[in-house]
Write an enzyme that holds these catalytic residues in place. Structure first.
Site, PDB file in Angstrom:
ATOM      1  CG  HIS A 143       9.748  25.051 -17.279  1.00  0.00           C
ATOM      2  ND1 HIS A 143       8.431  24.983 -16.900  1.00  0.00           N
ATOM      3  CD2 HIS A 143      10.471  24.782 -16.159  1.00  0.00           C
ATOM      4  CE1 HIS A 143       8.351  24.675 -15.617  1.00  0.00           C
ATOM      5  NE2 HIS A 143       9.569  24.551 -15.139  1.00  0.00           N
ATOM      6  CG  MET A 151      14.242  27.513  -8.062  1.00  0.00           C
ATOM      7  SD  MET A 151      15.311  26.072  -7.842  1.00  0.00           S
ATOM      8  CE  MET A 151      14.914  25.133  -9.319  1.00  0.00           C
ATOM      9  CG  HIS A 201       7.994  25.844 -11.966  1.00  0.00           C
ATOM     10  ND1 HIS A 201       8.701  24.661 -11.911  1.00  0.00           N
ATOM     11  CD2 HIS A 201       7.190  25.840 -10.870  1.00  0.00           C
ATOM     12  CE1 HIS A 201       8.327  23.983 -10.829  1.00  0.00           C
ATOM     13  NE2 HIS A 201       7.428  24.681 -10.175  1.00  0.00           N
ATOM     14  N   GLY A 242      13.342  22.046  -6.861  1.00  0.00           N
ATOM     15  CA  GLY A 242      14.567  22.645  -6.341  1.00  0.00           C
ATOM     16  C   GLY A 242      15.786  22.405  -7.210  1.00  0.00           C
ATOM     17  CG  PHE A 243      18.461  20.827  -6.516  1.00  0.00           C
ATOM     18  CD1 PHE A 243      19.556  21.689  -6.577  1.00  0.00           C
ATOM     19  CD2 PHE A 243      17.777  20.707  -5.315  1.00  0.00           C
ATOM     20  CE1 PHE A 243      19.961  22.409  -5.451  1.00  0.00           C
ATOM     21  CE2 PHE A 243      18.182  21.420  -4.185  1.00  0.00           C
ATOM     22  CZ  PHE A 243      19.273  22.271  -4.264  1.00  0.00           C
ATOM     23  N   GLY A 244      17.492  20.319 -10.888  1.00  0.00           N
ATOM     24  CA  GLY A 244      17.387  19.499 -12.079  1.00  0.00           C
ATOM     25  C   GLY A 244      18.126  18.181 -11.868  1.00  0.00           C
ATOM     26  N   GLY A 245      17.944  17.282 -12.816  1.00  0.00           N
ATOM     27  CA  GLY A 245      18.721  16.047 -12.827  1.00  0.00           C
ATOM     28  C   GLY A 245      18.290  14.983 -11.831  1.00  0.00           C
ATOM     29  CG  ASP A 304       9.257  20.801 -13.961  1.00  0.00           C
ATOM     30  OD1 ASP A 304      10.309  20.331 -14.407  1.00  0.00           O
ATOM     31  OD2 ASP A 304       9.176  21.919 -13.408  1.00  0.00           O
ATOM     32  N   GLY A 337      12.667  14.957 -14.143  1.00  0.00           N
ATOM     33  CA  GLY A 337      13.063  13.611 -14.540  1.00  0.00           C
ATOM     34  C   GLY A 337      12.399  13.104 -15.807  1.00  0.00           C
ATOM     35  N   GLY A 346      14.589  19.351 -18.655  1.00  0.00           N
ATOM     36  CA  GLY A 346      15.803  20.146 -18.546  1.00  0.00           C
ATOM     37  C   GLY A 346      17.010  19.391 -19.020  1.00  0.00           C
TER      38      GLY A 346
HETATM   39  C1  DX5 Z   1      13.051  21.427 -10.712  1.00  0.00           C
HETATM   40  C2  DX5 Z   1      12.586  22.293 -11.824  1.00  0.00           C
HETATM   41  C3  DX5 Z   1      12.584  21.638 -13.131  1.00  0.00           C
HETATM   42  C4  DX5 Z   1      13.955  21.177 -13.585  1.00  0.00           C
HETATM   43  C5  DX5 Z   1      13.753  19.885 -14.298  1.00  0.00           C
HETATM   44  O1  DX5 Z   1      12.638  21.937  -9.490  1.00  0.00           O
HETATM   45  O2  DX5 Z   1      11.249  22.743 -11.590  1.00  0.00           O
HETATM   46  O3  DX5 Z   1      11.986  22.453 -14.129  1.00  0.00           O
HETATM   47  O4  DX5 Z   1      14.593  22.074 -14.449  1.00  0.00           O
HETATM   48  O5  DX5 Z   1      15.007  19.364 -14.614  1.00  0.00           O
HETATM   49  P1  DX5 Z   1      15.179  17.868 -15.146  1.00  0.00           P
HETATM   50  O6  DX5 Z   1      14.394  17.766 -16.408  1.00  0.00           O
HETATM   51  O7  DX5 Z   1      16.637  17.756 -15.311  1.00  0.00           O
HETATM   52  O8  DX5 Z   1      14.616  16.973 -14.067  1.00  0.00           O
HETATM   53 ZN    ZN Z   2      10.213  23.743 -13.303  1.00  0.00          ZN
END
Ligand code: DX5
Ligand code: ZN
Length: 221
Positions: free
Chosen positions: A31, A35, A64, A140-143, A173, A175, A195
């Site tokens: 994936h 952005m 994505h 927008g952000f992981g984690g 997608d 968390g 992620g």
């Molecule tokens: C967030 C991204 C996700 C992100 C998920 O906007 O679209 O793909 O990488 O990260 P985790 O799994 O850490 O929530």
């Molecule tokens: Zn994503």
């Protein structure tokens, strides 16, 4: 039912992406989060890097696009060879027209919904899409933490997909962990993006654990 685990390289080491791809070879798709600092308040990577990732990845790429004006920018990712190209419903001027264009180029077409975007307007349009991405965090952000309030959208989608007989993949997608993946699988998701939960451990082991947790709770119909 097939379960797909798609690691998000947003959580990978951006200075060593080829090596990171080598660690997720047992996953189904990789994936890739694009952005643009406009649709979301973050900036990642774009077409030139995706073109190189397509050359080094051992598995197909699941794009994505968290970008404004996907009608203009998304087809180039399909032309580059992405397996699937998912754009946001909130950003597209003509979602059906864009999906048809992506399919005509040879990519699978995906429609993404932010947590606050209702799914009802799209339930009669599922024939136009190969996958629907229900965002389980604000993009927008992981984690970030999984939002259970998004699960009713998956339930609606799963019912409609089953009733229609269409093979539309239902993706989540944001968390996704060994715990939250259970809720998403029970609600009807079959394609799971993860992620931090993949790259914050041994990716192969994490992929196995996520797959096992999802399969233990997936819909059996
Ligand atoms: C967030 C991204 C996700 C992100 C998920 O906007 O679209 O793909 O990488 O990260 P985790 O799994 O850490 O929530
Ligand atoms: Zn994503």
């Amino acid at each position: 039912m097939v379960t797909r685990i798609n690691p998000s390289i947003l959580a990978a080491d951006f200075a060593n992406l080829e090596r990171e791809f080598g660690r997720i070879g047992t996953a189904d798709l990789a994936h890739v989060d694009v952005m643009d600092n406009h649709f979301v308040p973050n900036l990642t990577l774009g077409l030139p890097i995706v073109e190189r990732l397509l050359q080094v990845s051992p598995i197909p790429l699941d794009l994505h696009l968290m970008i404004d004006d996907p009608d203009r920018w998304a087809p180039a990712y399909a032309e580059a060879g992405a397996f699937s190209v998912t754009f946001h419903a909130e950003a597209a001027a003509d979602a059906v027209g864009l999906a048809r264009r992506l399919r005509s180029i040879g990519a699978r077409a995906g429609l993404a919904l932010k947590p606050g975007t209702p799914v009802e307007p799209y339930l009669d349009l599922l024939v136009e899409f190969d996958q629907v991405l229900v965002m389980t965090v604000e993009p927008g952000f992981g984690g970030q933490s999984f939002m259970p309030a998004t699960m009713p959208k998956l339930t609606l989608l799963a019912e409609r997909v089953r009733a229609s007989g269409l093979d539309v993949w239902l993706q989540v997608d944001g968390g996704i962990t060994e715990d939250t993946i259970v809720q998403a699988a029970q609600a009807g998701a079959n394609t799971f993006v993860a992620g931090s939960s993949v790259f914050n451990g041994d990716p192969a082991e994490r992929i196995n654990a996520l797959r096992a947790a999802a399969e233990a709770h997936s819909h059996t119909h």
